[in-house]
Design a protein around this motif. Structure first.
Motif, PDB file in Angstrom:
ATOM      1  N   UNK A 281       0.600  -1.318  -0.088  1.00 18.22           N
ATOM      2  CA  UNK A 281      -0.040   0.085   0.068  1.00 18.22           C
ATOM      3  C   UNK A 281       0.802   1.224   0.209  1.00 18.22           C
ATOM      4  N   UNK A 282       0.449   2.052  -0.864  1.00 12.19           N
ATOM      5  CA  UNK A 282       1.326   3.469  -0.956  1.00 12.19           C
ATOM      6  C   UNK A 282       0.261   4.447  -0.464  1.00 12.19           C
ATOM      7  N   UNK A 283       0.835   5.284   0.471  1.00 14.54           N
ATOM      8  CA  UNK A 283      -0.037   6.375   0.835  1.00 14.54           C
ATOM      9  C   UNK A 283       0.697   7.684   0.673  1.00 14.54           C
ATOM     10  N   UNK A 284      -0.199   8.693   0.867  1.00 15.29           N
ATOM     11  CA  UNK A 284       0.365   9.946   0.581  1.00 15.29           C
ATOM     12  C   UNK A 284      -0.135  11.164   1.521  1.00 15.29           C
ATOM     13  N   UNK A 285       0.657  12.123   2.002  1.00 17.73           N
ATOM     14  CA  UNK A 285      -0.042  12.970   2.828  1.00 17.73           C
ATOM     15  C   UNK A 285       0.653  14.340   2.373  1.00 17.73           C
ATOM     16  N   UNK A 286      -0.081  15.593   2.644  1.00 19.61           N
ATOM     17  CA  UNK A 286       0.508  16.814   2.565  1.00 19.61           C
ATOM     18  C   UNK A 286       0.933  17.316   3.958  1.00 19.61           C
ATOM     19  N   UNK A 287       1.826  17.157   4.516  1.00 19.25           N
ATOM     20  CA  UNK A 287       2.324  17.484   5.690  1.00 19.25           C
ATOM     21  C   UNK A 287       2.489  19.073   6.125  1.00 19.25           C
ATOM     22  N   UNK A 288       1.698  19.434   7.164  1.00 17.99           N
ATOM     23  CA  UNK A 288       2.208  20.731   7.686  1.00 17.99           C
ATOM     24  C   UNK A 288       3.774  20.600   7.892  1.00 17.99           C
ATOM     25  N   UNK A 289       4.500  21.762   8.105  1.00 17.90           N
ATOM     26  CA  UNK A 289       5.704  21.738   8.306  1.00 17.90           C
ATOM     27  C   UNK A 289       5.794  21.323   9.887  1.00 17.90           C
ATOM     28  N   UNK A 290       5.040  21.578  10.610  1.00  9.49           N
ATOM     29  CA  UNK A 290       4.945  21.228  12.174  1.00  9.49           C
ATOM     30  C   UNK A 290       4.932  19.834  12.331  1.00  9.49           C
TER      31      UNK A 290
ATOM     32  N   UNK B  93       6.931   7.866   6.368  1.00 13.14           N
ATOM     33  CA  UNK B  93       6.801   8.763   5.132  1.00 13.14           C
ATOM     34  C   UNK B  93       7.876   9.419   4.938  1.00 13.14           C
ATOM     35  N   UNK B  94       8.142   9.610   3.562  1.00 17.38           N
ATOM     36  CA  UNK B  94       9.432  10.439   3.162  1.00 17.38           C
ATOM     37  C   UNK B  94       9.112  11.546   2.045  1.00 17.38           C
ATOM     38  N   UNK B  95       9.870  12.590   1.990  1.00 19.02           N
ATOM     39  CA  UNK B  95       9.370  13.674   1.162  1.00 19.02           C
ATOM     40  C   UNK B  95       9.360  13.253  -0.093  1.00 19.02           C
ATOM     41  N   UNK B  96       8.435  13.739  -1.054  1.00 16.26           N
ATOM     42  CA  UNK B  96       8.320  13.528  -2.081  1.00 16.26           C
ATOM     43  C   UNK B  96       8.360  14.567  -2.903  1.00 16.26           C
ATOM     44  N   UNK B  97       8.676  15.724  -2.536  1.00 16.50           N
ATOM     45  CA  UNK B  97       8.844  17.079  -3.232  1.00 16.50           C
ATOM     46  C   UNK B  97       9.244  17.963  -2.550  1.00 16.50           C
ATOM     47  N   UNK B  98       9.488  18.992  -3.038  1.00 14.53           N
ATOM     48  CA  UNK B  98       9.831  20.353  -2.317  1.00 14.53           C
ATOM     49  C   UNK B  98       8.774  20.870  -1.513  1.00 14.53           C
ATOM     50  N   UNK B  99       9.078  21.844  -0.560  1.00 11.11           N
ATOM     51  CA  UNK B  99       8.238  22.659   0.428  1.00 11.11           C
ATOM     52  C   UNK B  99       7.359  23.586  -0.717  1.00 11.11           C
ATOM     53  N   UNK B 100       5.911  23.401  -0.486  1.00 11.06           N
ATOM     54  CA  UNK B 100       5.123  24.172  -1.154  1.00 11.06           C
ATOM     55  C   UNK B 100       4.451  24.981  -0.301  1.00 11.06           C
ATOM     56  N   UNK B 101       3.916  26.007  -0.827  1.00 14.67           N
ATOM     57  CA  UNK B 101       2.856  27.162  -0.461  1.00 14.67           C
ATOM     58  C   UNK B 101       1.778  27.310  -1.134  1.00 14.67           C
ATOM     59  N   UNK B 102       0.733  26.963  -0.673  1.00 17.93           N
ATOM     60  CA  UNK B 102      -0.679  27.421  -1.516  1.00 17.93           C
ATOM     61  C   UNK B 102      -1.704  27.972  -0.654  1.00 17.93           C
TER      62      UNK B 102
ATOM     63  N   UNK C  57       4.737  17.436   0.482  1.00 18.75           N
ATOM     64  CA  UNK C  57       4.233  16.309   0.053  1.00 18.75           C
ATOM     65  C   UNK C  57       5.126  15.139   0.266  1.00 18.75           C
ATOM     66  N   UNK C  58       4.451  14.073   0.976  1.00 18.00           N
ATOM     67  CA  UNK C  58       5.071  12.950   1.471  1.00 18.00           C
ATOM     68  C   UNK C  58       4.553  11.786   0.981  1.00 18.00           C
ATOM     69  N   UNK C  59       5.433  10.612   1.006  1.00 16.56           N
ATOM     70  CA  UNK C  59       4.721   9.203   0.301  1.00 16.56           C
ATOM     71  C   UNK C  59       5.434   8.252   1.287  1.00 16.56           C
ATOM     72  N   UNK C  60       4.436   7.326   1.727  1.00  8.74           N
ATOM     73  CA  UNK C  60       4.945   5.918   2.225  1.00  8.74           C
ATOM     74  C   UNK C  60       4.414   4.830   1.410  1.00  8.74           C
ATOM     75  N   UNK C  61       5.586   4.243   1.262  1.00  4.30           N
ATOM     76  CA  UNK C  61       5.224   2.976   0.474  1.00  4.30           C
ATOM     77  C   UNK C  61       5.877   1.928   1.071  1.00  4.30           C
ATOM     78  N   UNK C  62       4.975   0.886   1.641  1.00  2.58           N
ATOM     79  CA  UNK C  62       5.142   0.161   2.614  1.00  2.58           C
ATOM     80  C   UNK C  62       5.666  -1.274   1.958  1.00  2.58           C
ATOM     81  N   UNK C  63       7.120  -1.293   1.884  1.00  2.00           N
ATOM     82  CA  UNK C  63       7.431  -2.799   1.472  1.00  2.00           C
ATOM     83  C   UNK C  63       7.814  -3.689   2.692  1.00  2.00           C
ATOM     84  N   UNK C  64       7.167  -5.143   2.082  1.00  2.00           N
ATOM     85  CA  UNK C  64       7.343  -6.368   3.432  1.00  2.00           C
ATOM     86  C   UNK C  64       8.680  -6.051   3.994  1.00  2.00           C
ATOM     87  N   UNK C  65      10.047  -5.859   3.378  1.00  2.00           N
ATOM     88  CA  UNK C  65      11.405  -5.863   3.955  1.00  2.00           C
ATOM     89  C   UNK C  65      11.281  -4.784   5.022  1.00  2.00           C
TER      90      UNK C  65
END
Length: 164
Positions: free
Chosen positions: A111-120, A130-139, A146-154
């Motif tokens: 399962x791959x999950x994403x989140x748009x994390x506040x800086x806090x 989760x790992x960062x998947x892009x640069x800091x954004x401001x909207x 933007x962060x992504x979690x890709x759960x690998x069995x290992x």
């Protein structure tokens, strides 16, 4: 603490919790208009619409109080995760996340999950894997990563894994 599906009577408390935490940790760099828009877009009526549209929410209930809540969109995007300030550092966010993750993808070890994390909250999400998947954004004055979690069995089993 008991984690359960959010019900209609939880929504006002969840909205108040979200507003209090957003004012302290999320919208403090925004203009007053941007902050008001964010709060309005995440009020009780908005949470009801999200639930009605298929977002799945769970709450951490501590003696009848909504101590935190989590919402997932389309079984793959962590949309909301808030824990009352007085409960920070007690593992409630992790319990909520694990509960939501299991509910969203009970039989999918990849399962791959994403989140748009506040800086806090970035450190919390990193502690979940989760790992960062892009640069800091401001909207609209809101700064996030933007962060992504890709759960690998290992990784789940503590072994090494490689990949992109």
């Amino acid at each position: 603490m008991h984690v359960r599906e959010m019900n209609d009577s939880d929504i006002p408390g969840a909205a108040r919790l979200l507003e209090a935490l957003a004012r302290e940790y999320i919208v403090h760099d925004c203009t007053a208009e941007q902050a008001s828009t964010f709060i309005r877009d995440n009020d009780a009526a908005a949470l009801r619409r999200l639930v009605d549209s298929g977002f799945v929410y769970h709450v951490a209930d501590v003696k009848g109080e909504v101590a935190g809540f989590v919402g997932v969109r389309e079984r793959r995007h962590l949309y909301h995760l808030f824990v009352a300030k007085r409960y920070h550092g007690q593992g409630i966010a992790r319990v909520l996340w694990e509960h939501a993750r299991q509910a969203a993808a009970p039989d999918d070890p990849f399962a791959t999950f994403t989140v748009n994390s506040s800086l806090f909250a970035t450190g919390v999400y990193e502690s979940f894997g989760f790992v960062r998947s892009g640069p800091e954004q401001c909207v609209n004055g809101l700064r996030f990563l933007a962060m992504t979690l890709n759960e690998l069995p290992a990784i789940r089993q503590g072994g090494a894994a490689t990949g992109c």
